[in-house]
Design a protein around this motif. Structure first.
Motif, PDB file in Angstrom:
ATOM      1  N   MET A 131      11.022 -33.391   9.399  1.00 24.56           N
ATOM      2  CA  MET A 131      10.834 -32.682   8.126  1.00 24.56           C
ATOM      3  C   MET A 131      10.226 -31.303   8.402  1.00 24.56           C
ATOM      4  O   MET A 131       9.047 -31.206   8.719  1.00 24.56           O
ATOM      5  CB  MET A 131       9.938 -33.516   7.205  1.00 24.56           C
ATOM      6  N   PRO A 132      11.004 -30.223   8.252  1.00 24.99           N
ATOM      7  CA  PRO A 132      10.538 -28.909   8.688  1.00 24.99           C
ATOM      8  C   PRO A 132       9.558 -28.213   7.750  1.00 24.99           C
ATOM      9  O   PRO A 132       8.847 -27.307   8.183  1.00 24.99           O
ATOM     10  CB  PRO A 132      11.830 -28.102   8.800  1.00 24.99           C
ATOM     11  N   PHE A 133       9.534 -28.585   6.475  1.00 25.77           N
ATOM     12  CA  PHE A 133       8.704 -27.882   5.503  1.00 25.77           C
ATOM     13  C   PHE A 133       7.645 -28.795   4.921  1.00 25.77           C
ATOM     14  O   PHE A 133       7.790 -30.014   4.910  1.00 25.77           O
ATOM     15  CB  PHE A 133       9.553 -27.327   4.351  1.00 25.77           C
ATOM     16  N   ALA A 134       6.597 -28.191   4.399  1.00 30.05           N
ATOM     17  CA  ALA A 134       5.564 -28.947   3.689  1.00 30.05           C
ATOM     18  C   ALA A 134       6.059 -29.294   2.294  1.00 30.05           C
ATOM     19  O   ALA A 134       6.779 -28.519   1.664  1.00 30.05           O
ATOM     20  CB  ALA A 134       4.276 -28.134   3.609  1.00 30.05           C
ATOM     21  N   GLY A 135       5.672 -30.466   1.826  1.00 32.67           N
ATOM     22  CA  GLY A 135       6.031 -30.883   0.481  1.00 32.67           C
ATOM     23  C   GLY A 135       6.588 -32.293   0.471  1.00 32.67           C
ATOM     24  O   GLY A 135       6.402 -33.061   1.417  1.00 32.67           O
ATOM     25  N   TRP A 136       7.282 -32.616  -0.605  1.00 32.57           N
ATOM     26  CA  TRP A 136       7.837 -33.952  -0.770  1.00 32.57           C
ATOM     27  C   TRP A 136       9.273 -34.025  -0.286  1.00 32.57           C
ATOM     28  O   TRP A 136      10.085 -33.152  -0.594  1.00 32.57           O
ATOM     29  CB  TRP A 136       7.771 -34.378  -2.239  1.00 32.57           C
ATOM     30  N   TRP A 137       9.564 -35.096   0.467  1.00 35.72           N
ATOM     31  CA  TRP A 137      10.899 -35.356   1.001  1.00 35.72           C
ATOM     32  C   TRP A 137      11.386 -36.706   0.491  1.00 35.72           C
ATOM     33  O   TRP A 137      10.667 -37.698   0.543  1.00 35.72           O
ATOM     34  CB  TRP A 137      10.877 -35.364   2.525  1.00 35.72           C
ATOM     35  N   GLY A 138      12.629 -36.721  -0.004  1.00 29.01           N
ATOM     36  CA  GLY A 138      13.233 -37.953  -0.471  1.00 29.01           C
ATOM     37  C   GLY A 138      14.319 -38.424   0.473  1.00 29.01           C
ATOM     38  O   GLY A 138      15.183 -37.644   0.880  1.00 29.01           O
ATOM     39  N   PHE A 139      14.253 -39.694   0.847  1.00 31.55           N
ATOM     40  CA  PHE A 139      15.260 -40.323   1.700  1.00 31.55           C
ATOM     41  C   PHE A 139      15.968 -41.386   0.864  1.00 31.55           C
ATOM     42  O   PHE A 139      15.339 -42.357   0.441  1.00 31.55           O
ATOM     43  CB  PHE A 139      14.612 -40.954   2.926  1.00 31.55           C
ATOM     44  N   ALA A 140      17.270 -41.199   0.640  1.00 29.87           N
ATOM     45  CA  ALA A 140      18.043 -42.095  -0.208  1.00 29.87           C
ATOM     46  C   ALA A 140      19.146 -42.745   0.614  1.00 29.87           C
ATOM     47  O   ALA A 140      20.135 -42.089   0.970  1.00 29.87           O
ATOM     48  CB  ALA A 140      18.640 -41.331  -1.386  1.00 29.87           C
ATOM     49  N   ALA A 141      18.959 -44.025   0.925  1.00 29.10           N
ATOM     50  CA  ALA A 141      19.983 -44.784   1.636  1.00 29.10           C
ATOM     51  C   ALA A 141      20.936 -45.382   0.611  1.00 29.10           C
ATOM     52  O   ALA A 141      20.506 -46.060  -0.320  1.00 29.10           O
ATOM     53  CB  ALA A 141      19.334 -45.884   2.471  1.00 29.10           C
TER      54      ALA A 141
END
Length: 259
Positions: free
Chosen positions: A216-226
């Motif tokens: 994850m290259p940036f700060a903040g929220w990341w969503g992973f959707a399988a």
């Protein structure tokens, strides 16, 4: 010079080419707390929104969720009564608050009402979850909910730096789901513009054991959707039986050094 027939074919093909060039927007069900770690416990506020995170919208209608809850300390609690309406423009979104006085991770989750996507001819049901660590305990973050499809984190999903690698396993029932497709989006804070549409939604594939990773290259929220197809179809608003896209989402927060 091309013949008249060739010119006619080329011109009538243009609308089809234009339609084919329109990318499909990835739908993400956000369940985002105001903090992923509570250093001294306390109250956490979570926003539930159905939207396109990187593009900042549009926000889509989210009917009252079918189920919402939390698992903390091995105890499951129903949070349906804690939901309050939090509309964004013309679309309904939701908010809830929960008190986390004891140390340990709380895994919040939500299952929405099925969403009809006419452009894709299918119903969509995405089960989303997020981990909040009370008192920065570092414990209990891998607690599973038991959703029909779910991502088991192999990396602790709290207290992460931007640039960290997140590992997870896509589970369907009690077994890993091999070669599942995972869509990844960052909740854009407005500081970044994509060079083109290919950068909006990142796409990775799990391996034969259902395992995937992403830096994850940036700060903040990341969503992973399988994403996978449910075992049984549903009845669409049109009255026909259509396939169901069933998704397992997990939200992970990263922090930049110095923040």
């Amino acid at each position: 010079m091309p013949s008249k027939a060739v010119r006619i074919v080329a011109l009538t093909s243009l609308p089809l080419l234009a339609l084919a060039a329109i990318p499909a927007q990835a739908h993400f069900l956000e369940i985002l707390p105001d903090a992923d770690v509570l250093p001294e416990g306390g109250v956490v506020t979570l926003d539930l929104t159905f939207t396109h995170p990187f593009e900042g919208g549009p926000v889509m209608q989210l009917d009252r969720p079918a189920a919402v809850g939390v698992v903390a300390g091995g105890v499951a609690s129903d949070l349906s009564s804690a939901l309050t309406e939090a509309p964004q423009g013309d679309a309904m979104a939701w908010q809830l608050q929960a008190d986390l006085p004891e140390p340990g991770a709380a895994v919040f989750w939500v299952t929405p009402q099925p969403y009809w996507e006419p452009a894709e001819g299918k119903m969509i049901v995405h089960h989303a979850k997020v981990v909040v660590d009370s008192w920065a305990s570092g414990e209990g973050w891998d607690q599973m909910i038991g959703l029909p499809v779910e991502i088991r984190p192999l990396t602790r999903p709290t207290g992460l730096w931007a640039g960290n690698l997140f590992y997870g396993v896509v589970m369907k029932g009690n077994a890993p789901l091999p070669f599942a497709e995972i869509e990844v989006e960052w909740v854009n804070d407005g500081s970044l513009s994509a060079p083109n549409d290919a950068f909006v939604t990142q796409v990775i594939t799990a391996d034969a054991n259902g395992t995937f990773s992403y830096a994850m290259p940036f700060a903040g929220w990341w969503g992973f959707a399988a994403l996978t197809e449910a075992d049984a179809p549903m009845t669409a608003p049109t009255g026909e039986q259509v396939p169901v896209e069933e998704g397992a989402l997990i939200w992970v927060h990263t922090t930049a050094p110095g923040q």
